[in-house]
Design a protein around this motif. Sequence first.
Motif, PDB file in Angstrom:
ATOM      1  N   LEU A   1       0.753  -1.072  -0.141  1.00 31.08           N
ATOM      2  CA  LEU A   1      -0.609  -0.443   0.269  1.00 31.08           C
ATOM      3  C   LEU A   1       0.633   1.152   0.279  1.00 31.08           C
ATOM      4  O   LEU A   1       0.902   2.435  -1.053  1.00 31.08           O
ATOM      5  N   PRO A   2       1.528   1.464   0.957  1.00 31.43           N
ATOM      6  CA  PRO A   2       2.315   2.315   0.961  1.00 31.43           C
ATOM      7  C   PRO A   2       3.371   2.700  -0.873  1.00 31.43           C
ATOM      8  O   PRO A   2       3.995   4.021  -0.856  1.00 31.43           O
ATOM      9  N   LYS A   3       3.680   1.700  -1.384  1.00 28.49           N
ATOM     10  CA  LYS A   3       4.749   1.871  -2.548  1.00 28.49           C
ATOM     11  C   LYS A   3       3.475   2.272  -3.484  1.00 28.49           C
ATOM     12  O   LYS A   3       4.771   2.571  -4.637  1.00 28.49           O
ATOM     13  N   ILE A   4       2.362   2.401  -4.077  1.00 29.76           N
ATOM     14  CA  ILE A   4       1.305   2.365  -4.753  1.00 29.76           C
ATOM     15  C   ILE A   4       1.558   4.004  -5.375  1.00 29.76           C
ATOM     16  O   ILE A   4       1.567   4.828  -4.515  1.00 29.76           O
ATOM     17  N   PRO A   5       2.120   4.139  -6.132  1.00 29.91           N
ATOM     18  CA  PRO A   5       1.900   5.500  -6.275  1.00 29.91           C
ATOM     19  C   PRO A   5       0.531   6.100  -6.619  1.00 29.91           C
ATOM     20  O   PRO A   5      -0.321   5.574  -7.021  1.00 29.91           O
ATOM     21  N   ARG A   6       0.920   7.698  -6.448  1.00 26.78           N
ATOM     22  CA  ARG A   6      -0.552   8.219  -6.166  1.00 26.78           C
ATOM     23  C   ARG A   6      -1.200   8.869  -7.464  1.00 26.78           C
ATOM     24  O   ARG A   6      -2.018   9.998  -7.078  1.00 26.78           O
TER      25      ARG A   6
ATOM     26  N   HIS B   1       2.596 -13.232  -8.128  1.00 30.30           N
ATOM     27  CA  HIS B   1       1.375 -13.292  -8.057  1.00 30.30           C
ATOM     28  C   HIS B   1       0.774 -11.810  -8.429  1.00 30.30           C
ATOM     29  O   HIS B   1       1.980 -11.567  -8.929  1.00 30.30           O
ATOM     30  N   THR B   2      -0.068 -11.675  -8.750  1.00 32.76           N
ATOM     31  CA  THR B   2      -0.627 -10.236  -9.785  1.00 32.76           C
ATOM     32  C   THR B   2      -1.281  -9.224  -9.288  1.00 32.76           C
ATOM     33  O   THR B   2      -2.679  -9.849  -8.085  1.00 32.76           O
ATOM     34  N   PHE B   3      -0.941  -8.367  -9.055  1.00 32.74           N
ATOM     35  CA  PHE B   3      -1.615  -7.396  -8.424  1.00 32.74           C
ATOM     36  C   PHE B   3      -2.073  -6.153  -8.653  1.00 32.74           C
ATOM     37  O   PHE B   3      -1.797  -5.818  -9.799  1.00 32.74           O
ATOM     38  N   ASN B   4      -3.095  -6.125  -8.948  1.00 27.29           N
ATOM     39  CA  ASN B   4      -4.367  -4.773  -9.382  1.00 27.29           C
ATOM     40  C   ASN B   4      -4.886  -4.011  -8.160  1.00 27.29           C
ATOM     41  O   ASN B   4      -4.985  -4.658  -7.416  1.00 27.29           O
ATOM     42  N   TYR B   5      -4.673  -2.351  -9.182  1.00 29.43           N
ATOM     43  CA  TYR B   5      -5.279  -2.242  -7.881  1.00 29.43           C
ATOM     44  C   TYR B   5      -5.604  -0.246  -8.837  1.00 29.43           C
ATOM     45  O   TYR B   5      -5.673  -0.063 -10.102  1.00 29.43           O
ATOM     46  N   LEU B   6      -6.029  -0.302  -8.264  1.00 33.62           N
ATOM     47  CA  LEU B   6      -7.557   0.831  -8.259  1.00 33.62           C
ATOM     48  C   LEU B   6      -7.427   2.184  -7.745  1.00 33.62           C
ATOM     49  O   LEU B   6      -7.605   1.612  -6.712  1.00 33.62           O
ATOM     50  N   LEU B   7      -7.089   3.330  -8.681  1.00 37.98           N
ATOM     51  CA  LEU B   7      -7.189   4.291  -7.269  1.00 37.98           C
ATOM     52  C   LEU B   7      -8.552   5.080  -7.505  1.00 37.98           C
ATOM     53  O   LEU B   7      -9.061   5.562  -8.927  1.00 37.98           O
ATOM     54  N   ASP B   8      -9.138   5.704  -6.651  1.00 34.04           N
ATOM     55  CA  ASP B   8      -9.956   6.468  -6.757  1.00 34.04           C
ATOM     56  C   ASP B   8     -10.370   7.783  -5.447  1.00 34.04           C
ATOM     57  O   ASP B   8     -10.608   7.398  -4.700  1.00 34.04           O
ATOM     58  N   LYS B   9      -9.835   8.968  -6.858  1.00 31.39           N
ATOM     59  CA  LYS B   9      -9.742   9.872  -5.148  1.00 31.39           C
ATOM     60  C   LYS B   9      -8.508   9.447  -3.932  1.00 31.39           C
ATOM     61  O   LYS B   9      -7.406   8.916  -4.150  1.00 31.39           O
ATOM     62  N   ASP B  10      -9.054   8.960  -2.729  1.00 27.31           N
ATOM     63  CA  ASP B  10      -7.696   8.360  -1.272  1.00 27.31           C
ATOM     64  C   ASP B  10      -8.355   7.698  -1.584  1.00 27.31           C
ATOM     65  O   ASP B  10      -7.528   6.272  -0.393  1.00 27.31           O
ATOM     66  N   LEU B  11      -8.942   6.926  -2.130  1.00 27.99           N
ATOM     67  CA  LEU B  11      -9.581   5.311  -2.343  1.00 27.99           C
ATOM     68  C   LEU B  11      -7.954   3.987  -2.762  1.00 27.99           C
ATOM     69  O   LEU B  11      -8.269   4.503  -4.135  1.00 27.99           O
ATOM     70  N   ILE B  12      -7.781   3.503  -2.209  1.00 27.95           N
ATOM     71  CA  ILE B  12      -7.078   2.339  -3.187  1.00 27.95           C
ATOM     72  C   ILE B  12      -8.266   0.928  -2.720  1.00 27.95           C
ATOM     73  O   ILE B  12      -8.151   0.634  -1.760  1.00 27.95           O
ATOM     74  N   PHE B  13      -8.424   0.199  -4.038  1.00 25.57           N
ATOM     75  CA  PHE B  13      -9.069  -0.427  -4.511  1.00 25.57           C
ATOM     76  C   PHE B  13      -7.540  -1.786  -5.048  1.00 25.57           C
ATOM     77  O   PHE B  13      -6.763  -1.562  -5.662  1.00 25.57           O
ATOM     78  N   LEU B  14      -7.092  -3.050  -3.755  1.00 27.46           N
ATOM     79  CA  LEU B  14      -6.176  -3.647  -4.144  1.00 27.46           C
ATOM     80  C   LEU B  14      -5.964  -5.378  -4.103  1.00 27.46           C
ATOM     81  O   LEU B  14      -7.442  -5.426  -3.444  1.00 27.46           O
ATOM     82  N   CYS B  15      -6.357  -5.549  -4.715  1.00 26.83           N
ATOM     83  CA  CYS B  15      -6.715  -7.004  -5.333  1.00 26.83           C
ATOM     84  C   CYS B  15      -5.392  -7.538  -5.518  1.00 26.83           C
ATOM     85  O   CYS B  15      -4.511  -7.150  -6.031  1.00 26.83           O
ATOM     86  N   ILE B  16      -5.566  -9.810  -5.184  1.00 22.42           N
ATOM     87  CA  ILE B  16      -4.155  -9.920  -5.622  1.00 22.42           C
ATOM     88  C   ILE B  16      -4.705 -11.172  -5.353  1.00 22.42           C
ATOM     89  O   ILE B  16      -4.685 -11.624  -4.839  1.00 22.42           O
ATOM     90  N   ALA B  17      -4.449 -11.732  -6.909  1.00 24.61           N
ATOM     91  CA  ALA B  17      -4.370 -12.762  -7.968  1.00 24.61           C
ATOM     92  C   ALA B  17      -3.557 -14.124  -7.554  1.00 24.61           C
ATOM     93  O   ALA B  17      -2.193 -13.789  -7.539  1.00 24.61           O
ATOM     94  N   ALA B  18      -3.969 -14.625  -7.686  1.00 24.24           N
ATOM     95  CA  ALA B  18      -3.057 -16.247  -8.755  1.00 24.24           C
ATOM     96  C   ALA B  18      -2.525 -15.868  -9.926  1.00 24.24           C
ATOM     97  O   ALA B  18      -3.023 -15.203 -10.678  1.00 24.24           O
ATOM     98  N   PRO B  19      -1.126 -17.091 -10.022  1.00 24.20           N
ATOM     99  CA  PRO B  19      -0.888 -16.735 -10.773  1.00 24.20           C
ATOM    100  C   PRO B  19      -1.558 -16.955 -12.254  1.00 24.20           C
ATOM    101  O   PRO B  19      -0.950 -16.571 -13.251  1.00 24.20           O
ATOM    102  N   THR B  20      -2.372 -18.336 -12.193  1.00 19.02           N
ATOM    103  CA  THR B  20      -3.034 -18.107 -13.334  1.00 19.02           C
ATOM    104  C   THR B  20      -4.010 -17.204 -13.638  1.00 19.02           C
ATOM    105  O   THR B  20      -4.828 -17.169 -14.845  1.00 19.02           O
ATOM    106  N   ALA B  21      -4.470 -16.384 -12.862  1.00 20.37           N
ATOM    107  CA  ALA B  21      -4.952 -14.657 -13.728  1.00 20.37           C
ATOM    108  C   ALA B  21      -4.037 -14.042 -14.451  1.00 20.37           C
ATOM    109  O   ALA B  21      -3.574 -13.272 -13.853  1.00 20.37           O
ATOM    110  N   THR B  22      -4.209 -13.807 -15.134  1.00 24.56           N
ATOM    111  CA  THR B  22      -3.342 -13.385 -16.639  1.00 24.56           C
ATOM    112  C   THR B  22      -4.485 -12.037 -17.121  1.00 24.56           C
ATOM    113  O   THR B  22      -3.892 -11.274 -17.640  1.00 24.56           O
TER     114      THR B  22
END
Length: 98
Positions: free
Chosen positions: A56-61, A73-94
Motif C-alpha cells: 500500500l505505501p508503495k503504490i504511486p498516487r 502473484h498478480t497485483f491489481n489496484y485501482l485509485l479513486d480519489k483517496d481510496l485504493i482498491f487492491l487485489c492479489i490474484a493467483a498466477p493463473t489470473a492473466t
Amino acid sequence: ASQPPLFAQPGCLQGFRRSARMLILSASVARGTFVLCEYDASTGADDLTEISRKVLPKIPRTGAIRSYVYGGHTFNYLLDKDLIFLCIAAPTATELVF
C-alpha cells in the motif's frame, strides 16, 4: 457538479464480478495506508494480508488502474480519489481484474 466515486457508479463492479472466477486471493480497500476492509482467501505459506499492507505505501498516487506481476502473484489496484482498491490474484489470473 462533481462525479460520484467510481465504486458508486452503476455497473462499476460488473467487470469485477465477471473476473471473480479468476482466483482472487486477497482484496483490500484502503484510504492511503489505512485499511478500511480486507479479505484473504490465500492458503499456504504466503500471508497476503501482510504483503498487501506492505504494498500500500508503495503504490504511486498517480494513474488510475495498474497491474503488476511480482513474486508469483498478480497485483491489481485501482485509485479513486483517496481510496485504493487492491487485489492479489493467483498466477493463473492473466487478465486485468479491474
